[in-house]
Each structure stands twice: as structure tokens, then as C-alpha cells.
Write an enzyme that holds these catalytic residues in place. Structure first.
Site, PDB file in Angstrom:
ATOM      1  N   HIS A 274       0.750  -1.321   0.062  1.00 10.27           N
ATOM      2  CA  HIS A 274       0.048  -0.127  -0.021  1.00 10.27           C
ATOM      3  C   HIS A 274       0.998   1.340   0.054  1.00 10.27           C
ATOM      4  O   HIS A 274       0.793   2.244  -0.742  1.00 10.27           O
ATOM      5  CB  HIS A 274      -0.910   0.020   1.384  1.00 10.27           C
ATOM      6  CG  HIS A 274      -1.766   1.030   1.352  1.00 10.27           C
ATOM      7  ND1 HIS A 274      -3.069   1.144   0.792  1.00 10.27           N
ATOM      8  CD2 HIS A 274      -1.702   2.538   1.852  1.00 10.27           C
ATOM      9  CE1 HIS A 274      -3.635   2.169   0.902  1.00 10.27           C
ATOM     10  NE2 HIS A 274      -2.846   3.189   1.628  1.00 10.27           N
ATOM     11  N   GLU A 275       1.768   1.087   0.948  1.00  7.46           N
ATOM     12  CA  GLU A 275       2.712   2.585   1.225  1.00  7.46           C
ATOM     13  C   GLU A 275       3.739   2.521  -0.292  1.00  7.46           C
ATOM     14  O   GLU A 275       4.104   3.613  -0.686  1.00  7.46           O
ATOM     15  CB  GLU A 275       3.548   2.449   2.332  1.00  7.46           C
ATOM     16  CG  GLU A 275       2.476   2.349   3.637  1.00  7.46           C
ATOM     17  CD  GLU A 275       1.535   3.872   3.576  1.00  7.46           C
ATOM     18  OE1 GLU A 275       1.872   4.576   3.000  1.00  7.46           O
ATOM     19  OE2 GLU A 275       0.596   3.518   4.378  1.00  7.46           O
TER      20      GLU A 275
END
Length: 452
Positions: A22-23
Site C-alpha cells: 500500500h505505502e
């Protein structure tokens, strides 16, 4: 102790993968848009591992793996040197800021598609949903469903396995109207069409089981009293029981099924019992004393620390679908879309009261499911990972301040009107969004505790 350690390690690995992907989506898109990234962190709290790349980005692995963040250069947070102002996030175009915010959830969608692709490439195995019993007076009974029939479709969508049947029925939870069921007998091509009238079906049910709510019990092979895993330092291990032992009798009473064995053991906490078991064709007599444990209602029961050896399904009931490279990719995209839509529909039904909020799960349930999925095999864990990745993507795209979806809404407003949302409005909205997110997390954790 080993089980607890496995649960912790599997949970950390699962969450770390989801958070890192996600990051990384935010990180990758920020760099593509010319925004300087100051820190990329997987986890919160005290850093366990740090390093800095040649562009000056600090990479951090922290001790609490319940999230992460990408910190970008931003004049709203700290003074920025004149030579770096062009790389500040707040100076990026609205289009770039929307892309950066959306890239995190999209990375989770890509992860889900990739994981489902691996699963489908390996081939999908399931069990045919064949009716074993129909409860008198139930929805299924009124629809004319009888034992021996196989569910082949729900509302026109094929249901070749237990999982697909459950998923199709779950989509109708809380709804009114007719649900159309297609069934046939395993040795026949004649299809029987049945219609079930729904009215607020399973509305508010805490743990919905749609097949059971229809009044149907699906066929499962008989569970024989054959032992599988023997827990370390358990009464079973101390008694000398081994994996593969078949319990023939206890205290002189014949044991024909696993349920009979469990029922008897639970009823004799701290009482010695005589076992007759079959081990590799030879009968052995053993003494065992179940430990005393308490259930949720503080009622005592006996525990010996064994699990059942799962029986094999008849080959004619097993379903396996094979995919090529392209076919697996198409199926993966379709599955990801299906699970995304199902997640959104579930959120909507929860907000409108059609689905009980007690179905919300938090980190404890995630840990338990992650650990148990590993015990069923690598591809079972991959399925759970893909489902979590889809859920993380969808939830982060909700238009709630402090989430990615909230940032996208802010920036869209600025893009359309030519001016940003007032700073005070953003502060109030972010505070409200934070309260809402914390409330949901606490409520999910509360549900977890109740399930223990």
C-alpha cells in the site's frame, strides 16, 4: 507456545506485506510525480531498522505492524528551502495529488489480482454443494428442495462449489424479493428451478450462514474418531495417544463418530477414563484424564488436546478448474472485482442496518484467521491475503477524511473550483474522520474480544 508464536509471525508477515505494498504505491507515484519523499515507514512506533537511499529518503521498519506511512515534503508541515519547493507535495498539481492518494489502494488491488492469478494458475479445488438434509418448514422445504440435489446456480450465477454457493447467497443478505435457485441430481442433466421469497433475509444476524438459514445441511463425509494432531503437553500426549489412532471405545462404550467421542470427553473433566484404540491394526488400552476448562458461560468441560483427521471427499464430489496463464489473469481480475463489489455492498448494508455491525473484525480476528489459514496450506493463506488486500483498498477509498478517499475528495474539490477546501474545514473534517476511524477500530476490537 509454538502455536502462539506461529500466530504472531504469520500475522506480522500478512500485515507487513499489505502495508508495504500500500505505502509503496504512494511512494512510487510520488516519485513519478516529482514529489520528494522524506520517509517510507512500514509500521508505527520505535524504528527497528532504518536506512537512507541516494535520494535522501529514509526507509523505516517499525515495531508495530498495524499500518505505515509515506512522509512527503510539504510546506504546510515545515519550512521548505527555495530550491526544493518545486518538489513539495502541496505544490503538485491536483491531478498528481489525486494520483498519489489513489496509488496506495490501487497497489493493493494489483496485489490482489496477482495473488488470485497465482491461485487460479494452481487450479481451484472445491466440493460440490449437495443437499444432505432439508429442515421441515424451512425456506428450502417450501421451495421443494430435497436431499440428494446439487446446487448448480443462484440467480443465474454458477455455484460449482461450497464457496461459490455461500458467496452468491451472502449477496442477498438483508434483502427482499425472490431468489432463484437451480438444482439437479448428480447423475442427471435435468435442472430443477426453485424460487424462494425473501423478506429481510438474515437481517441483523451476527454470524450469517446463508445455507443454514435456507434450512439446508450440505453433505459432508462422516467424521470418524480418528486422531490427527496431538497437542504438546496435553492429556492426550501424556496418555500415549498418537496421530492416526482410531478410538474404538471409552469406558466400555463403543465410539462410532467424532461427535460421540467429543461429547463424552467434554462431560468428564478431571475424571479418568479407559480408552480402547486401534493403532495400525492392533488394539491398545490406555488411560486418560481430561483437563478441566471453562467455556464462555463458565461451564466446566473436559479437554484432551487432539484434533480430528479430516476424511477424504468422494472423487465424484470434487471440483477442480484448471486455468492457463491468460485464463487465470481474467479470472483474477473478475474475482478481485467481485470481492470489491461485495465489500462495498456489505458496508452499505451495515450502514443501513441490513447487516449486523458485529460482523466487523479487528486485528485479533485477523491474527486468528491468518494463522488458521496457514495450517490449511499456502494457497489458503494466499486467498486470505488477497481478500484482506481488497478490503484495505476499498476501505481506504471511502470518502472519509484522514483516509486516501478523503484526500481525493479534497483535491477534486480544489480541481473543480480552483481553490482548496478551507483550512479550518479540513481540520474539523479530519478530526471527525479520525474519531470515526478510531471508533470503528475500537468497535471491531470489541467484537474480537467477544469472539474469544
Amino acid at each position: 507456545m509454538l502455536d502462539i508464536l506461529q500466530t504472531i509471525l504469520v500475522t506480522i508477515a500478512t500485515l507487513a506485506i499489505l502495508v508495504a505494498v500500500h505505502e509503496y504505491g504512494h511512494f512510487w507515484m510520488a516519485r513519478r510525480c516529482g514529489v520528494k519523499v522524506l520517509r517510507f515507514s512500514v509500521g508505527f512506533g520505535r524504528p527497528l531498522l532504518t536506512w537512507t537511499d541516494r535520494r535522501g529518503t529514509e526507509f523505516v521498519v517499525a515495531g508495530i505492524p498495524l499500518g505505515g506511512y509515506v512522509k512527503m515534503l510539504d510546506e504546510r508541515e515545515a519550512p521548505v528551502p527555495a530550491e526544493l519547493q518545486s518538489q513539495a507535495f502541496n505544490r503538485a498539481t491536483p491531478k498528481s495529488r489525486i494520483a498519489i492518494a489513489a496509488a496506495g489502494p490501487l497497489a493493493n488491488i494489483v496485489l490482489a489480482i496477482f495473488v488470485y492469478w497465482l491461485i487460479f494458475l494452481n487450479g481451484v479445488t472445491g466440493v460440490a454443494p449437495i443437499v444432505a438434509e432439508v429442515e421441515a418448514g424451512s425456506l428450502a422445504a417450501r421451495a421443494g428442495i430435497v436431499a440428494g440435489q446439487e446446487f448448480i446456480a443462484v440467480d443465474g450465477t454458477a455455484t460449482p462449489t461450497w464457496e461459490t454457493l455461500q458467496m452468491q447467497l451472502l449477496e442477498r443478505i438483508g434483502e427482499d424479493g425472490d431468489i432463484h435457485l437451480s438444482l439437479k441430481y448428480p447423475d442427471s442433466d435435468l435442472v430443477y428451478e426453485s424460487t424462494v421469497a425473501l423478506s429481510g433475509w438474515m437481517q441483523g444476524v451476527e454470524e450469517p450462514n446463508p445455507v443454514r438459514e435456507l434450512g439446508v445441511t450440505l453433505y459432508t463425509p462422516a467424521l470418524l474418531p480418528t486422531l490427527d494432531k496431538i497437542m504438546p503437553d496435553s492429556p492426550a500426549e501424556r496418555a500415549g495417544l498418537q496421530s492416526g489412532d482410531v478410538v474404538l471405545a471409552i469406558d466400555g462404550k463403543d465410539v462410532a463418530s467424532w461427535s460421540e467421542w467429543v461429547e463424552y470427553v467434554r462431560g468428564i473433566p478431571e475424571q479418568s477414563a479407559t480408552l480402547l484404540v486401534d493403532r495400525n491394526g492392533q488394539q491398545r488400552q490406555l488411560q486418560i484424564t481430561p483437563e478441566r476448562k471453562l467455556d464462555e458461560s463458565a461451564n466446566a468441560y473436559g479437554y484432551v488436546g487432539v484434533s480430528v483427521a479430516m476424511p477424504e471427499w468422494p472423487k465424484e464430489m470434487q471440483r477442480k478448474v484448471e486455468y492457463g496463464l491468460l485464463g487465470a489473469a481474467v479470472a483474477a481480475v473478475d474475482k478481485t472485482w467481485q470481492m470489491s463489489a461485495f465489500t462495498l455492498t456489505s458496508i452499505k448494508k451495515m450502514l443501513t442496518g441490513l447487516l449486523s455491525p458485529k460482523n466487523l473484525s479487528g486485528p485479533i480476528t485477523i491474527a486468528k484467521v491468518a494463522s488458521s489459514s496457514v495450517q490449511y496450506g499456502f494457497f489458503s493463506w494466499l486467498t486470505f491475503l488477497a481478500l484482506l488486500s481488497v478490503s484495505l483498498a476499498v476501505l481506504n477509498l471511502l470518502p472519509i477524511p484522514v483516509l486516501d478517499g478523503g484526500h481525493i475528495v479534497y483535491t477534486l474539490f480544489e480541481w473543480l473550483t480552483g481553490k482548496p477546501v478551507a483550512e479550518q474545514v479540513q481540520i474539523w473534517a479530519n478530526q471527525l474522520g479520525l474519531v470515526l476511524v478510531v471508533f470503528v477500530m475500537v468497535f471491531a476490537l470489541y467484537n474480537d474480544v467477544l469472539r474469544l
